[in-house]
Design a protein around this motif. Structure first.
Motif, PDB file in Angstrom:
ATOM      1  N   LEU A  46       0.837  -1.204   0.000  1.00 14.73           N
ATOM      2  CA  LEU A  46       0.000   0.000   0.000  1.00 14.73           C
ATOM      3  C   LEU A  46       0.875   1.258   0.000  1.00 14.73           C
ATOM      4  O   LEU A  46       1.872   1.323   0.722  1.00 14.73           O
ATOM      5  N   THR A  47       0.521   2.251  -0.815  1.00 17.92           N
ATOM      6  CA  THR A  47       1.254   3.519  -0.829  1.00 17.92           C
ATOM      7  C   THR A  47       0.459   4.564  -0.065  1.00 17.92           C
ATOM      8  O   THR A  47      -0.742   4.722  -0.278  1.00 17.92           O
ATOM      9  N   ILE A  48       1.146   5.279   0.827  1.00 16.42           N
ATOM     10  CA  ILE A  48       0.503   6.289   1.668  1.00 16.42           C
ATOM     11  C   ILE A  48       1.335   7.566   1.656  1.00 16.42           C
ATOM     12  O   ILE A  48       2.504   7.553   1.249  1.00 16.42           O
ATOM     13  N   GLU A  49       0.718   8.654   2.082  1.00 15.74           N
ATOM     14  CA  GLU A  49       1.417   9.940   2.167  1.00 15.74           C
ATOM     15  C   GLU A  49       1.432  10.430   3.611  1.00 15.74           C
ATOM     16  O   GLU A  49       0.405  10.400   4.290  1.00 15.74           O
ATOM     17  N   ASN A  52       4.928  14.970   3.963  1.00 15.61           N
ATOM     18  CA  ASN A  52       5.176  15.531   2.630  1.00 15.61           C
ATOM     19  C   ASN A  52       5.956  14.604   1.713  1.00 15.61           C
ATOM     20  O   ASN A  52       6.756  15.050   0.879  1.00 15.61           O
ATOM     21  N   SER A  53       5.749  13.292   1.891  1.00 14.75           N
ATOM     22  CA  SER A  53       6.433  12.341   1.016  1.00 14.75           C
ATOM     23  C   SER A  53       5.534  11.126   0.813  1.00 14.75           C
ATOM     24  O   SER A  53       4.442  11.033   1.375  1.00 14.75           O
ATOM     25  N   VAL A  54       5.988  10.196  -0.022  1.00 14.95           N
ATOM     26  CA  VAL A  54       5.198   9.012  -0.356  1.00 14.95           C
ATOM     27  C   VAL A  54       5.956   7.772   0.133  1.00 14.95           C
ATOM     28  O   VAL A  54       7.164   7.654  -0.035  1.00 14.95           O
ATOM     29  N   TRP A  55       5.204   6.842   0.740  1.00 16.94           N
ATOM     30  CA  TRP A  55       5.800   5.666   1.373  1.00 16.94           C
ATOM     31  C   TRP A  55       5.047   4.408   0.958  1.00 16.94           C
ATOM     32  O   TRP A  55       3.850   4.448   0.695  1.00 16.94           O
ATOM     33  N   LYS A  56       5.762   3.281   0.946  1.00 22.07           N
ATOM     34  CA  LYS A  56       5.131   1.987   0.688  1.00 22.07           C
ATOM     35  C   LYS A  56       5.207   1.147   1.959  1.00 22.07           C
ATOM     36  O   LYS A  56       6.263   1.076   2.612  1.00 22.07           O
ATOM     37  N   VAL A  57       4.070   0.522   2.308  1.00 24.41           N
ATOM     38  CA  VAL A  57       4.039  -0.365   3.470  1.00 24.41           C
ATOM     39  C   VAL A  57       4.720  -1.680   3.086  1.00 24.41           C
ATOM     40  O   VAL A  57       4.264  -2.381   2.187  1.00 24.41           O
ATOM     41  N   PHE A  71      -2.153  -1.019  18.961  1.00 21.89           N
ATOM     42  CA  PHE A  71      -1.348  -0.209  18.047  1.00 21.89           C
ATOM     43  C   PHE A  71      -0.879  -1.084  16.893  1.00 21.89           C
ATOM     44  O   PHE A  71      -1.103  -2.305  16.877  1.00 21.89           O
ATOM     45  N   VAL A  72      -0.247  -0.432  15.913  1.00 24.85           N
ATOM     46  CA  VAL A  72       0.229  -1.137  14.724  1.00 24.85           C
ATOM     47  C   VAL A  72       1.691  -0.772  14.483  1.00 24.85           C
ATOM     48  O   VAL A  72       2.029   0.408  14.385  1.00 24.85           O
ATOM     49  N   ARG A  73       2.534  -1.792  14.428  1.00 25.58           N
ATOM     50  CA  ARG A  73       3.943  -1.573  14.053  1.00 25.58           C
ATOM     51  C   ARG A  73       4.049  -1.707  12.539  1.00 25.58           C
ATOM     52  O   ARG A  73       3.459  -2.612  11.942  1.00 25.58           O
ATOM     53  N   SER A  74       4.829  -0.827  11.921  1.00 20.30           N
ATOM     54  CA  SER A  74       4.971  -0.897  10.467  1.00 20.30           C
ATOM     55  C   SER A  74       6.400  -0.605  10.047  1.00 20.30           C
ATOM     56  O   SER A  74       7.133   0.109  10.740  1.00 20.30           O
ATOM     57  N   LYS A  75       6.771  -1.182   8.905  1.00 21.40           N
ATOM     58  CA  LYS A  75       8.043  -0.857   8.253  1.00 21.40           C
ATOM     59  C   LYS A  75       7.692  -0.245   6.913  1.00 21.40           C
ATOM     60  O   LYS A  75       6.996  -0.866   6.098  1.00 21.40           O
ATOM     61  N   LEU A  76       8.133   0.993   6.697  1.00 25.07           N
ATOM     62  CA  LEU A  76       7.778   1.737   5.493  1.00 25.07           C
ATOM     63  C   LEU A  76       9.018   2.043   4.669  1.00 25.07           C
ATOM     64  O   LEU A  76      10.101   2.254   5.216  1.00 25.07           O
ATOM     65  N   LYS A  77       8.839   2.094   3.351  1.00 27.21           N
ATOM     66  CA  LYS A  77       9.932   2.486   2.455  1.00 27.21           C
ATOM     67  C   LYS A  77       9.570   3.795   1.780  1.00 27.21           C
ATOM     68  O   LYS A  77       8.490   3.922   1.203  1.00 27.21           O
ATOM     69  N   ASN A  78      10.465   4.787   1.879  1.00 30.93           N
ATOM     70  CA  ASN A  78      10.250   6.061   1.213  1.00 30.93           C
ATOM     71  C   ASN A  78      10.541   5.871  -0.278  1.00 30.93           C
ATOM     72  O   ASN A  78      11.669   5.526  -0.661  1.00 30.93           O
ATOM     73  N   GLU A  93      -5.584   4.920  13.509  1.00 26.79           N
ATOM     74  CA  GLU A  93      -5.033   6.223  13.101  1.00 26.79           C
ATOM     75  C   GLU A  93      -5.176   6.390  11.593  1.00 26.79           C
ATOM     76  O   GLU A  93      -5.023   5.436  10.821  1.00 26.79           O
ATOM     77  N   SER A  94      -5.476   7.602  11.161  1.00 26.59           N
ATOM     78  CA  SER A  94      -5.733   7.838   9.734  1.00 26.59           C
ATOM     79  C   SER A  94      -4.495   8.366   9.019  1.00 26.59           C
ATOM     80  O   SER A  94      -3.572   8.892   9.640  1.00 26.59           O
ATOM     81  N   PHE A  95      -4.504   8.212   7.708  1.00 28.47           N
ATOM     82  CA  PHE A  95      -3.423   8.706   6.849  1.00 28.47           C
ATOM     83  C   PHE A  95      -4.030   8.994   5.480  1.00 28.47           C
ATOM     84  O   PHE A  95      -5.131   8.545   5.161  1.00 28.47           O
ATOM     85  N   ALA A  96      -3.301   9.733   4.668  1.00 25.38           N
ATOM     86  CA  ALA A  96      -3.760  10.038   3.307  1.00 25.38           C
ATOM     87  C   ALA A  96      -3.254   8.976   2.337  1.00 25.38           C
ATOM     88  O   ALA A  96      -2.068   8.647   2.335  1.00 25.38           O
ATOM     89  N   ASP A  97      -4.178   8.413   1.556  1.00 20.59           N
ATOM     90  CA  ASP A  97      -3.750   7.506   0.483  1.00 20.59           C
ATOM     91  C   ASP A  97      -2.942   8.316  -0.533  1.00 20.59           C
ATOM     92  O   ASP A  97      -3.328   9.432  -0.885  1.00 20.59           O
TER      93      ASP A  97
END
Length: 221
Positions: A46-49, A52-57, A71-78, A93-97
């Motif tokens: 999934l790609t999220i913003e 001010n940048s774009v990340w992939k879960v 809670f949710v642990r995540s590893k994201l790639k910029n 918690e919310s985020f922008a697609d």
């Protein structure tokens, strides 16, 4: 000297221009609404913003402790820099697609460290560093792929989860290997990727591969 009437007309014109501008911005925001998601929507790829940048879960884990809030642990790639980030979110918690555009392109060739993709309708090329593409080692020449763009910049390439690829290098399976407990051996595929395959697989055979887990799925039928 301008009359009060002239001043009044000028003020009215300014007010009207302001209203039209505000309406224009409002209609624009309705045309391009920001889609929101929550941690319940997390999935690998999934790609999220945010920031001010774009990340992939890349990885995520929902945690519900005996005490305290989930809670949710995540590893994201910029997808702009290639850096990774381990981030903890509150459950829900919310985020922008990420507003990502998709473009069908064909992989053409390597140019130094870049993989070159071509739009076969416009013949425009895009260069993406190989190190920035997940699963780049499974991409074949002249393969049709979906290139993801964010704010007009190519950021990633969608490689199918399941692919059929030819084995170009595999050591022959010796008769005693299975008896010794060995059931797999390394094999090199036509794209250069290396995975483990059953002992009975030979060079020249086509096999199905799970590109996410880098696993052998079976012989191609």
């Amino acid at each position: 000297t301008p009359s009060p009437y002239t001043h009044m007309l000028a003020l009215c014109a300014l007010a009207e221009a302001y209203v039209l501008t505000a309406r224009g911005h409002a209609s624009q925001s309705r045309l391009h609404p920001v889609r929101m998601g929550t941690t319940a929507d997390f999935k690998t790829g999934l790609t999220i913003e945010f920031d001010n940048s774009v990340w992939k879960v890349q990885e995520f884990l929902h945690v519900k402790p005996g005490k305290g809030s989930a809670f949710v642990r995540s590893k994201l790639k910029n997808l702009e820099t290639g850096n990774t980030l381990e981030k903890t979110w509150k459950a829900g918690e919310s985020f922008a697609d990420a507003q990502v555009d998709k473009e069908e392109m064909q992989y053409s060739y390597m140019d130094g460290e870049d993989m070159v993709f071509m739009n076969m309708e416009t013949y425009e090329e895009e260069r993406i560093p190989k190190g920035d593409i997940d699963k780049a080692e499974f991409i074949k020449e002249e393969m049709q792929l979906t290139v993801l763009k964010w704010q007009g910049k190519p950021i990633d390439v969608q490689v199918p989860k399941s692919m059929t690829l030819k084995v170009v290098e595999a050591a022959p399976g010796a008769a005693g290997n299975t008896a010794q407990g060995r059931t797999e051996k390394p094999a090199v595929l036509e794209t250069g990727a290396e995975i483990m395959v059953p002992m009975f697989i030979k060079e020249g055979e086509e096999i199905k591969v799970d590109t996410d887990d880098r696993k052998y799925l079976g012989r191609a039928t």
